[in-house]
Design an enzyme around this catalytic site. Structure first.
Site, PDB file in Angstrom:
ATOM      1  N   LYS A   1       1.575  16.083   5.071  1.00  0.00           N
ATOM      2  CA  LYS A   1       1.893  14.732   5.547  1.00  0.00           C
ATOM      3  C   LYS A   1       2.584  14.777   6.915  1.00  0.00           C
ATOM      4  O   LYS A   1       2.308  13.948   7.786  1.00  0.00           O
ATOM      5  CB  LYS A   1       2.796  14.011   4.537  1.00  0.00           C
TER       6      LYS A   1
ATOM      7  N   ALA B   1      -5.021   9.820  -0.300  1.00  0.00           N
ATOM      8  CA  ALA B   1      -4.143  10.997  -0.345  1.00  0.00           C
ATOM      9  C   ALA B   1      -4.478  11.902  -1.512  1.00  0.00           C
ATOM     10  O   ALA B   1      -5.013  11.470  -2.538  1.00  0.00           O
ATOM     11  CB  ALA B   1      -2.685  10.561  -0.463  1.00  0.00           C
TER      12      ALA B   1
ATOM     13  N   TYR C   1       2.679  19.623   0.088  1.00  0.00           N
ATOM     14  CA  TYR C   1       2.342  18.203   0.232  1.00  0.00           C
ATOM     15  C   TYR C   1       3.076  17.642   1.454  1.00  0.00           C
ATOM     16  O   TYR C   1       2.464  16.988   2.317  1.00  0.00           O
ATOM     17  CB  TYR C   1       2.733  17.444  -1.041  1.00  0.00           C
TER      18      TYR C   1
ATOM     19  N   GLN D   1      -2.945   2.706  -6.037  1.00  0.00           N
ATOM     20  CA  GLN D   1      -1.772   1.897  -6.382  1.00  0.00           C
ATOM     21  C   GLN D   1      -1.326   1.006  -5.214  1.00  0.00           C
ATOM     22  O   GLN D   1      -1.151  -0.207  -5.351  1.00  0.00           O
ATOM     23  CB  GLN D   1      -0.652   2.868  -6.774  1.00  0.00           C
TER      24      GLN D   1
HETATM   25  N1  NAP Z   1       2.904   7.186  -5.225  1.00  0.00           N
HETATM   26  C1  NAP Z   1       4.046   7.453  -4.640  1.00  0.00           C
HETATM   27  O1  NAP Z   1       5.106   7.503  -5.280  1.00  0.00           O
HETATM   28  C2  NAP Z   1       4.099   7.698  -3.148  1.00  0.00           C
HETATM   29  C3  NAP Z   1       5.320   8.023  -2.539  1.00  0.00           C
HETATM   30  C4  NAP Z   1       5.354   8.232  -1.163  1.00  0.00           C
HETATM   31  C5  NAP Z   1       4.193   8.126  -0.420  1.00  0.00           C
HETATM   32  N2  NAP Z   1       3.018   7.841  -1.038  1.00  0.00           N
HETATM   33  C6  NAP Z   1       1.793   7.746  -0.230  1.00  0.00           C
HETATM   34  O2  NAP Z   1       1.286   6.430  -0.383  1.00  0.00           O
HETATM   35  C7  NAP Z   1      -0.144   6.456  -0.294  1.00  0.00           C
HETATM   36  C8  NAP Z   1      -0.756   5.679  -1.443  1.00  0.00           C
HETATM   37  O3  NAP Z   1      -0.281   6.233  -2.661  1.00  0.00           O
HETATM   38  P1  NAP Z   1      -0.821   5.665  -4.041  1.00  0.00           P
HETATM   39  O4  NAP Z   1       0.254   5.840  -5.025  1.00  0.00           O
HETATM   40  O5  NAP Z   1      -1.449   4.338  -3.824  1.00  0.00           O
HETATM   41  O6  NAP Z   1      -1.966   6.732  -4.328  1.00  0.00           O
HETATM   42  P2  NAP Z   1      -3.233   6.644  -5.297  1.00  0.00           P
HETATM   43  O7  NAP Z   1      -3.071   5.564  -6.300  1.00  0.00           O
HETATM   44  O8  NAP Z   1      -3.490   8.024  -5.773  1.00  0.00           O
HETATM   45  O9  NAP Z   1      -4.386   6.188  -4.315  1.00  0.00           O
HETATM   46  C9  NAP Z   1      -4.983   7.061  -3.412  1.00  0.00           C
HETATM   47  C10 NAP Z   1      -6.388   6.593  -3.153  1.00  0.00           C
HETATM   48  O10 NAP Z   1      -6.997   7.528  -2.254  1.00  0.00           O
HETATM   49  C11 NAP Z   1      -8.323   7.787  -2.717  1.00  0.00           C
HETATM   50  N3  NAP Z   1      -8.714   9.084  -2.200  1.00  0.00           N
HETATM   51  C12 NAP Z   1      -8.276  10.308  -2.578  1.00  0.00           C
HETATM   52  N4  NAP Z   1      -8.879  11.261  -1.853  1.00  0.00           N
HETATM   53  C13 NAP Z   1      -9.713  10.621  -1.002  1.00  0.00           C
HETATM   54  C14 NAP Z   1     -10.620  11.050  -0.008  1.00  0.00           C
HETATM   55  N5  NAP Z   1     -10.803  12.355   0.248  1.00  0.00           N
HETATM   56  N6  NAP Z   1     -11.322  10.119   0.691  1.00  0.00           N
HETATM   57  C15 NAP Z   1     -11.158   8.805   0.427  1.00  0.00           C
HETATM   58  N7  NAP Z   1     -10.340   8.324  -0.508  1.00  0.00           N
HETATM   59  C16 NAP Z   1      -9.617   9.232  -1.215  1.00  0.00           C
HETATM   60  C17 NAP Z   1      -8.218   7.738  -4.216  1.00  0.00           C
HETATM   61  O11 NAP Z   1      -9.485   7.506  -4.767  1.00  0.00           O
HETATM   62  P3  NAP Z   1      -9.931   8.289  -6.132  1.00  0.00           P
HETATM   63  O12 NAP Z   1      -8.880   7.955  -7.147  1.00  0.00           O
HETATM   64  O13 NAP Z   1     -11.263   7.718  -6.425  1.00  0.00           O
HETATM   65  O14 NAP Z   1      -9.953   9.739  -5.772  1.00  0.00           O
HETATM   66  C18 NAP Z   1      -7.277   6.533  -4.387  1.00  0.00           C
HETATM   67  O15 NAP Z   1      -7.998   5.327  -4.347  1.00  0.00           O
HETATM   68  C19 NAP Z   1      -0.537   7.931  -0.197  1.00  0.00           C
HETATM   69  O16 NAP Z   1      -0.740   8.256   1.154  1.00  0.00           O
HETATM   70  C20 NAP Z   1       0.683   8.681  -0.712  1.00  0.00           C
HETATM   71  O17 NAP Z   1       0.789   9.947  -0.111  1.00  0.00           O
HETATM   72  C21 NAP Z   1       2.944   7.611  -2.384  1.00  0.00           C
END
Ligand code: NAP
Length: 292
Positions: free
Chosen positions: A128, A59, A124, A11
Protein backbone atom coordinates in the site's frame (compact mmCIF):
# COMPACT_ATOMS: atom_id res chain seq x y z
CA UNK A 1 -20.25 13.59 -11.54
CA UNK A 2 -19.53 10.28 -13.23
CA UNK A 3 -17.50 7.94 -11.04
CA UNK A 4 -15.80 4.75 -12.09
CA UNK A 5 -14.98 2.48 -9.17
CA UNK A 6 -12.65 -0.50 -9.34
CA UNK A 7 -13.26 -2.87 -6.44
CA UNK A 8 -16.71 -1.29 -6.25
CA UNK A 9 -18.55 -4.48 -5.27
CA UNK A 10 -16.73 -4.76 -1.94
CA UNK A 11 -17.52 -3.34 1.47
CA UNK A 12 -16.42 0.25 0.81
CA UNK A 13 -17.63 0.34 -2.79
CA UNK A 14 -21.10 -0.79 -1.76
CA UNK A 15 -21.39 2.12 0.67
CA UNK A 16 -20.09 4.45 -2.02
CA UNK A 17 -22.98 3.37 -4.24
CA UNK A 18 -25.50 4.16 -1.49
CA UNK A 19 -23.87 7.52 -0.71
CA UNK A 20 -23.81 8.50 -4.40
CA UNK A 21 -27.43 7.48 -5.06
CA UNK A 22 -29.41 10.21 -6.82
CA UNK A 23 -26.44 12.58 -6.91
CA UNK A 24 -23.71 10.95 -8.96
CA UNK A 25 -23.60 8.31 -11.64
CA UNK A 26 -21.47 5.41 -10.42
CA UNK A 27 -20.16 2.61 -12.61
CA UNK A 28 -18.45 -0.38 -11.01
CA UNK A 29 -17.02 -3.15 -13.15
CA UNK A 30 -16.68 -6.46 -11.36
CA UNK A 31 -13.31 -8.05 -10.69
CA UNK A 32 -13.96 -10.36 -13.66
CA UNK A 33 -14.86 -7.50 -15.98
CA UNK A 34 -11.76 -5.45 -15.16
CA UNK A 35 -8.85 -6.88 -13.22
CA UNK A 36 -6.71 -3.98 -12.00
CA UNK A 37 -3.55 -6.00 -12.61
CA UNK A 38 -4.38 -5.91 -16.34
CA UNK A 39 -3.39 -2.44 -17.50
CA UNK A 40 -5.13 -2.87 -20.86
CA UNK A 41 -8.45 -3.87 -19.27
CA UNK A 42 -8.27 -0.93 -16.87
CA UNK A 43 -7.52 1.50 -19.67
CA UNK A 44 -10.37 0.13 -21.78
CA UNK A 45 -12.82 0.51 -18.88
CA UNK A 46 -11.74 4.10 -18.28
CA UNK A 47 -11.95 4.94 -21.98
CA UNK A 48 -15.44 3.41 -22.25
CA UNK A 49 -16.86 5.21 -19.21
CA UNK A 50 -15.17 8.63 -19.61
CA UNK A 51 -15.41 9.33 -15.87
CA UNK A 52 -14.77 12.55 -13.99
CA UNK A 53 -13.09 10.56 -11.25
CA UNK A 54 -11.77 7.04 -10.88
CA UNK A 55 -11.74 5.41 -7.44
CA UNK A 56 -9.58 2.36 -6.83
CA UNK A 57 -10.93 0.33 -3.91
CA UNK A 58 -9.70 -3.01 -5.27
CA UNK A 59 -7.34 -4.77 -2.91
CA UNK A 60 -5.71 -7.99 -1.84
CA UNK A 61 -5.77 -7.19 1.83
CA UNK A 62 -5.93 -10.23 4.03
CA UNK A 63 -2.73 -9.56 5.94
CA UNK A 64 -1.67 -13.20 6.35
CA UNK A 65 -2.26 -13.90 2.63
CA UNK A 66 -0.06 -10.94 1.69
CA UNK A 67 2.83 -12.48 3.68
CA UNK A 68 2.32 -15.85 1.96
CA UNK A 69 1.85 -14.40 -1.51
CA UNK A 70 3.72 -11.10 -1.84
CA UNK A 71 3.60 -11.36 -5.64
CA UNK A 72 -0.18 -11.06 -5.66
CA UNK A 73 -0.11 -8.37 -2.95
CA UNK A 74 2.24 -6.22 -5.03
CA UNK A 75 0.43 -7.01 -8.29
CA UNK A 76 -3.03 -6.06 -7.03
CA UNK A 77 -2.26 -3.39 -4.45
CA UNK A 78 0.71 -1.65 -6.07
CA UNK A 79 0.78 -2.38 -9.81
CA UNK A 80 -3.03 -2.34 -9.93
CA UNK A 81 -3.08 1.07 -8.23
CA UNK A 82 -0.57 2.47 -10.70
CA UNK A 83 -2.55 1.02 -13.64
CA UNK A 84 -5.73 2.71 -12.44
CA UNK A 85 -4.07 6.06 -11.70
CA UNK A 86 -2.24 6.09 -15.05
CA UNK A 87 -5.44 5.34 -16.96
CA UNK A 88 -7.26 8.09 -15.03
CA UNK A 89 -4.51 10.59 -15.80
CA UNK A 90 -4.60 9.61 -19.49
CA UNK A 91 -8.34 10.30 -19.58
CA UNK A 92 -8.09 13.60 -17.69
CA UNK A 93 -9.97 12.19 -14.67
CA UNK A 94 -9.15 12.59 -11.00
CA UNK A 95 -7.71 9.46 -9.44
CA UNK A 96 -8.49 8.31 -5.91
CA UNK A 97 -6.53 5.51 -4.28
CA UNK A 98 -8.06 3.90 -1.23
CA UNK A 99 -5.17 3.14 1.11
CA UNK A 100 -4.69 1.96 4.66
CA UNK A 101 -3.58 2.82 8.18
CA UNK A 102 -1.22 -0.18 7.83
CA UNK A 103 1.31 1.97 5.96
CA UNK A 104 2.42 3.08 9.45
CA UNK A 105 4.54 1.13 11.93
CA UNK A 106 2.33 2.07 14.89
CA UNK A 107 5.17 3.25 17.09
CA UNK A 108 4.18 6.93 17.19
CA UNK A 109 1.79 6.21 20.05
CA UNK A 110 -0.72 8.89 19.03
CA UNK A 111 -2.74 9.51 15.89
CA UNK A 112 -0.88 9.70 12.60
CA UNK A 113 -1.26 12.87 10.55
CA UNK A 114 -1.43 12.74 6.77
CA UNK A 115 2.20 13.84 6.32
CA UNK A 116 3.69 11.36 8.79
CA UNK A 117 6.19 9.10 7.12
CA UNK A 118 4.96 5.60 6.20
CA UNK A 119 7.04 2.80 7.63
CA UNK A 120 5.10 -0.44 7.19
CA UNK A 121 5.74 -3.52 9.31
CA UNK A 122 4.12 -6.12 7.06
CA UNK A 123 3.90 -6.84 3.33
CA UNK A 124 0.34 -5.62 2.98
CA UNK A 125 1.53 -2.25 4.34
CA UNK A 126 4.54 -2.30 2.01
CA UNK A 127 2.29 -2.88 -1.01
CA UNK A 128 0.00 0.00 0.00
CA UNK A 129 2.84 2.42 0.81
CA UNK A 130 4.41 1.68 -2.60
CA UNK A 131 1.01 2.21 -4.24
CA UNK A 132 0.68 5.64 -2.61
CA UNK A 133 4.01 6.70 -4.07
CA UNK A 134 3.35 5.20 -7.48
CA UNK A 135 -0.04 6.85 -7.79
CA UNK A 136 1.37 10.26 -6.92
CA UNK A 137 4.03 9.85 -9.61
CA UNK A 138 1.76 8.79 -12.48
CA UNK A 139 -1.21 11.00 -11.63
CA UNK A 140 -0.38 14.34 -10.02
CA UNK A 141 -4.10 15.18 -9.66
CA UNK A 142 -4.71 12.26 -7.34
CA UNK A 143 -6.08 11.88 -3.86
CA UNK A 144 -5.02 9.10 -1.55
CA UNK A 145 -7.55 8.35 1.17
CA UNK A 146 -6.43 6.16 4.06
CA UNK A 147 -9.02 4.13 5.95
CA UNK A 148 -8.85 2.05 9.14
CA UNK A 149 -10.86 -0.80 10.69
CA UNK A 150 -13.87 -0.58 8.36
CA UNK A 151 -17.30 -1.89 9.18
CA UNK A 152 -19.76 -1.79 6.31
CA UNK A 153 -22.97 -3.72 5.82
CA UNK A 154 -21.76 -5.63 2.78
CA UNK A 155 -18.78 -6.97 4.75
CA UNK A 156 -15.33 -7.13 3.24
CA UNK A 157 -15.22 -9.64 0.40
CA UNK A 158 -11.45 -9.99 0.70
CA UNK A 159 -11.57 -10.61 4.44
CA UNK A 160 -14.77 -12.62 4.50
CA UNK A 161 -16.82 -10.11 6.52
CA UNK A 162 -15.72 -7.59 9.08
CA UNK A 163 -14.75 -7.57 12.74
CA UNK A 164 -18.12 -6.30 14.00
CA UNK A 165 -20.00 -9.02 12.12
CA UNK A 166 -17.69 -11.73 13.39
CA UNK A 167 -18.17 -10.58 17.01
CA UNK A 168 -21.95 -10.64 16.49
CA UNK A 169 -21.85 -14.08 14.86
CA UNK A 170 -19.65 -15.63 17.54
CA UNK A 171 -21.61 -14.11 20.41
CA UNK A 172 -24.89 -15.30 18.85
CA UNK A 173 -23.42 -18.80 18.59
CA UNK A 174 -22.60 -18.74 22.30
CA UNK A 175 -18.83 -18.71 21.73
CA UNK A 176 -16.42 -16.91 24.03
CA UNK A 177 -14.17 -14.24 22.56
CA UNK A 178 -10.50 -13.59 23.16
CA UNK A 179 -9.44 -10.37 21.43
CA UNK A 180 -6.14 -8.47 21.20
CA UNK A 181 -5.84 -5.41 23.42
CA UNK A 182 -2.36 -4.35 22.22
CA UNK A 183 -3.42 -2.93 18.84
CA UNK A 184 -5.26 0.39 18.63
CA UNK A 185 -7.14 1.66 15.60
CA UNK A 186 -9.71 4.17 14.37
CA UNK A 187 -12.82 2.03 13.82
CA UNK A 188 -14.68 3.56 10.90
CA UNK A 189 -18.11 3.08 9.37
CA UNK A 190 -17.59 2.44 5.67
CA UNK A 191 -20.69 4.58 5.08
CA UNK A 192 -19.07 7.58 6.77
CA UNK A 193 -15.79 7.15 4.89
CA UNK A 194 -17.71 6.84 1.60
CA UNK A 195 -19.76 9.96 2.31
CA UNK A 196 -16.60 11.85 3.20
CA UNK A 197 -14.88 10.81 -0.01
CA UNK A 198 -17.82 12.15 -2.03
CA UNK A 199 -17.63 15.42 -0.07
CA UNK A 200 -13.97 15.71 -1.01
CA UNK A 201 -14.78 15.16 -4.68
CA UNK A 202 -17.74 17.56 -4.52
CA UNK A 203 -15.61 20.36 -3.13
CA UNK A 204 -12.77 19.69 -5.59
CA UNK A 205 -10.39 19.07 -2.69
CA UNK A 206 -6.73 19.60 -3.54
CA UNK A 207 -4.67 16.61 -4.59
CA UNK A 208 -2.87 14.85 -1.75
CA UNK A 209 -3.34 12.64 1.27
CA UNK A 210 -6.50 12.42 3.40
CA UNK A 211 -7.42 10.38 6.46
CA UNK A 212 -11.07 9.32 6.45
CA UNK A 213 -11.91 7.96 9.87
CA UNK A 214 -14.53 8.27 12.54
CA UNK A 215 -13.32 10.23 15.54
CA UNK A 216 -11.64 8.57 18.49
CA UNK A 217 -9.78 5.30 18.83
CA UNK A 218 -9.81 2.04 20.77
CA UNK A 219 -8.24 -1.40 20.88
CA UNK A 220 -9.84 -4.36 19.11
CA UNK A 221 -10.75 -5.67 22.58
CA UNK A 222 -12.57 -2.43 23.40
CA UNK A 223 -14.29 -2.51 20.03
CA UNK A 224 -15.55 -6.04 20.70
CA UNK A 225 -16.82 -4.87 24.10
CA UNK A 226 -18.69 -1.98 22.48
CA UNK A 227 -20.27 -4.30 19.92
CA UNK A 228 -21.57 -6.56 22.71
CA UNK A 229 -22.77 -3.65 24.84
CA UNK A 230 -24.56 -1.82 22.02
CA UNK A 231 -26.10 -4.96 20.51
CA UNK A 232 -27.23 -6.31 23.88
CA UNK A 233 -25.60 -9.68 23.19
CA UNK A 234 -23.91 -11.58 26.00
CA UNK A 235 -20.59 -13.35 25.54
CA UNK A 236 -17.53 -14.05 27.56
CA UNK A 237 -14.90 -11.57 26.38
CA UNK A 238 -11.26 -11.60 27.46
CA UNK A 239 -8.22 -9.56 26.37
CA UNK A 240 -5.12 -11.19 24.94
CA UNK A 241 -1.76 -10.04 23.56
CA UNK A 242 -0.69 -10.45 19.95
CA UNK A 243 1.10 -13.81 19.70
CA UNK A 244 4.74 -14.17 18.63
CA UNK A 245 3.73 -16.24 15.59
CA UNK A 246 1.16 -13.77 14.29
CA UNK A 247 1.92 -11.42 11.40
CA UNK A 248 3.24 -8.17 12.81
CA UNK A 249 0.70 -5.35 12.82
CA UNK A 250 1.05 -1.72 13.91
CA UNK A 251 0.42 -1.31 17.67
CA UNK A 252 -1.33 2.01 17.18
CA UNK A 253 -2.48 2.90 13.67
CA UNK A 254 -4.94 5.60 14.70
CA UNK A 255 -5.58 8.09 11.88
CA UNK A 256 -5.81 11.81 12.68
CA UNK A 257 -7.80 13.79 10.12
CA UNK A 258 -6.24 17.26 10.00
CA UNK A 259 -7.17 18.11 6.41
CA UNK A 260 -10.92 17.91 5.92
CA UNK A 261 -11.82 20.49 8.61
CA UNK A 262 -9.84 23.28 6.93
CA UNK A 263 -11.78 22.52 3.72
CA UNK A 264 -14.99 23.39 5.58
CA UNK A 265 -16.21 19.83 6.12
CA UNK A 266 -17.95 19.02 9.41
CA UNK A 267 -16.15 16.60 11.76
CA UNK A 268 -17.08 12.93 11.34
CA UNK A 269 -19.06 11.36 14.20
CA UNK A 270 -17.25 9.47 16.97
CA UNK A 271 -16.74 5.76 16.23
CA UNK A 272 -19.14 4.61 19.01
CA UNK A 273 -21.98 6.62 17.50
CA UNK A 274 -21.15 5.28 14.07
CA UNK A 275 -21.14 1.75 15.49
CA UNK A 276 -24.52 2.27 17.20
CA UNK A 277 -25.94 3.50 13.86
CA UNK A 278 -24.41 0.52 12.03
CA UNK A 279 -25.96 -1.99 14.43
CA UNK A 280 -29.40 -0.39 14.13
CA UNK A 281 -29.20 -0.04 10.36
CA UNK A 282 -28.43 -3.76 9.90
CA UNK A 283 -32.16 -4.43 10.05
CA UNK A 284 -32.99 -2.04 7.19
CA UNK A 285 -33.72 -3.80 3.90
CA UNK A 286 -31.29 -1.64 1.92
CA UNK A 287 -28.43 -2.76 4.17
CA UNK A 288 -29.27 -6.48 4.19
CA UNK A 289 -26.51 -8.55 2.73
CA UNK A 290 -27.07 -9.91 -0.74
CA UNK A 291 -25.11 -12.84 -2.12
CA UNK A 292 -22.25 -11.69 -4.36
N1 NAP B 1 -11.54 -3.46 5.38
C1 NAP B 1 -10.78 -2.71 6.15
O1 NAP B 1 -10.84 -2.78 7.38
C2 NAP B 1 -9.82 -1.72 5.53
C3 NAP B 1 -8.99 -0.95 6.36
C4 NAP B 1 -8.11 -0.03 5.78
C5 NAP B 1 -8.07 0.10 4.41
N2 NAP B 1 -8.86 -0.68 3.63
C6 NAP B 1 -8.79 -0.52 2.16
O2 NAP B 1 -10.07 -0.13 1.72
C7 NAP B 1 -10.30 -0.66 0.40
C8 NAP B 1 -11.66 -1.33 0.34
O3 NAP B 1 -11.71 -2.34 1.34
P1 NAP B 1 -12.99 -3.27 1.45
O4 NAP B 1 -13.11 -3.65 2.86
O5 NAP B 1 -14.12 -2.64 0.73
O6 NAP B 1 -12.47 -4.52 0.62
P2 NAP B 1 -13.30 -5.70 -0.08
O7 NAP B 1 -14.67 -5.79 0.46
O8 NAP B 1 -12.43 -6.90 -0.02
O9 NAP B 1 -13.42 -5.20 -1.57
C9 NAP B 1 -12.36 -5.24 -2.47
C10 NAP B 1 -12.91 -5.37 -3.86
O10 NAP B 1 -11.80 -5.46 -4.76
C11 NAP B 1 -12.09 -6.47 -5.72
N3 NAP B 1 -10.82 -6.95 -6.24
C12 NAP B 1 -9.90 -7.72 -5.61
N4 NAP B 1 -8.86 -7.94 -6.43
C13 NAP B 1 -9.14 -7.30 -7.59
C14 NAP B 1 -8.47 -7.17 -8.82
N5 NAP B 1 -7.28 -7.76 -9.04
N6 NAP B 1 -9.04 -6.44 -9.81
C15 NAP B 1 -10.25 -5.85 -9.61
N7 NAP B 1 -10.95 -5.95 -8.49
C16 NAP B 1 -10.39 -6.67 -7.48
C17 NAP B 1 -12.86 -7.51 -4.95
O11 NAP B 1 -13.60 -8.30 -5.84
P3 NAP B 1 -13.72 -9.92 -5.59
O12 NAP B 1 -14.29 -10.06 -4.21
O13 NAP B 1 -14.62 -10.36 -6.67
O14 NAP B 1 -12.32 -10.44 -5.69
C18 NAP B 1 -13.77 -6.60 -4.10
O15 NAP B 1 -14.91 -6.22 -4.82
C19 NAP B 1 -9.10 -1.54 0.08
O16 NAP B 1 -8.19 -0.80 -0.69
C20 NAP B 1 -8.47 -1.83 1.44
O17 NAP B 1 -7.09 -2.03 1.33
C21 NAP B 1 -9.74 -1.57 4.16
Amino acid sequence: MRLLVFGGWGQFGTELVLAAEGRHELIRPTHLEADVTDGGAVEAAVRAVRPDAVVNAAAFHRVERCEEDPGTAMAVNTVGAVNVARAAAGAGARAVLVSSDYVFDGEKGIGYAEDDRPSPVNLYGVSKAAAEQGVRIVCPDSMVVRLSGLFGHAGSSGKGGNFVESVLARASAGESLSVVDDQRLSPTAAADAAARLLELLDCAAPAGMYHLANQGSCSWFELAGAVLELSGLQAQLSPRSTGPDEVRRPRCSVLADTRTGPLGLAPTRPWRRALAWYLEARAEPRFRRSPR
